[in-house]
Design an enzyme around this catalytic site. Sequence first.
Site, short mmCIF file in Angstrom:
data_model
loop_
_atom_site.label_atom_id
_atom_site.label_comp_id
_atom_site.label_asym_id
_atom_site.label_seq_id
_atom_site.Cartn_x
_atom_site.Cartn_y
_atom_site.Cartn_z
CB CYS A 110 19.61 47.08 54.34
SG CYS A 110 18.85 48.08 53.05
CE LYS A 152 24.03 46.84 53.67
NZ LYS A 152 23.12 48.00 53.43
CD GLU A 193 20.97 49.50 56.74
OE1 GLU A 193 21.94 48.86 56.29
OE2 GLU A 193 20.07 49.97 56.02
#
Length: 334
Positions: free
Chosen positions: A162, A128, A46
């Site tokens: 994540c 995200k 990430e």
Amino acid sequence: MQDTKFKVAVVQAAPVFMDAPASVAKAIGFIAEAGAAGAKLLAFPEVWIPGYPWWLWLGTPAWGMQFVPRYHANSLRADGPDILALCAAAAEAKINVVMGFSEIDGGTLYLSQVFISDAGEIIFKRRKLKPTHVERTLYGEGDGSDFRVVESSVGRLGALCCAEHIQPLSKYAMYSMNEQVHVASWPSFTLYRDKAYALGHEVNLAASQIYALEGGCFVLHASAITGQDMFDMLCDTPEKADLLNAEGAKPGGGYSMIFGPDGQPMCEHLPQDKEGILYADVDLSMIAIAKAAYDPTGHYARGDVVRLMVNRSPRRTSVSFSEDENAAVTFTET
């Protein structure tokens, strides 16, 4: 006919913190190495470029603001020269790449992942959906268009970042698109050791492993390493160093892994402070065996009882409109 057997690879390494050109150069080295080893897909952690903003977890917003200008300056445009350099490297190595990076669009940053084909073309870029906890003070949000699985030379490819891997509805949205290979991009796992189990490597490796089992797909769990330059730059007190790594102000936190569609680990861990690439040979035909037992969006689903609704439309922040002489109004999304 698509080859169902191929080698995949996962990076475990620290970037050059808040130095995008140096991190890109390091990434190009990994791309060349994985390609030379015969891998057809390489996964990065990430926001590996320019590194995870650990200061968000170490001090007050006022203290952390000193790092924001440099982080913005080292974040990448999705169509900028740094991404194009990665594309050229992927084409040269004949390998697909999924890179986690801090994307800058206008004045806002996003936790993004870019999918680059083995021909060096950008086939998808996602953000995200919801930054986690204090990440929301630095990054903006994605939208429903970021839930997507794309066709590639290594099958149907998807990715999340994540803690998106502990969001049941987000995972189900991905499973419903018949994902075959999934990239799970994570940061490193040194933060709050012995203080917050939910942030540790054990439970988050398990989250990626469960994703493989539930989704019936191969999962490339890419974890970074907390580099020495991060400690040197961010930890101006012993207390901050202890928060970032209770085992000492030293590199660590790398726990990359590759899981099969039955949840089985497919390679050996590297030491948490050792940089390198993990490899595994995958066979997409294994997915049929896994899904014969569990297919939570297919034969094992009960849509008449519970179902998921997904708005996959891009979110627009402004809409232009014009009015002609007959009072007809035309709207244009921008």
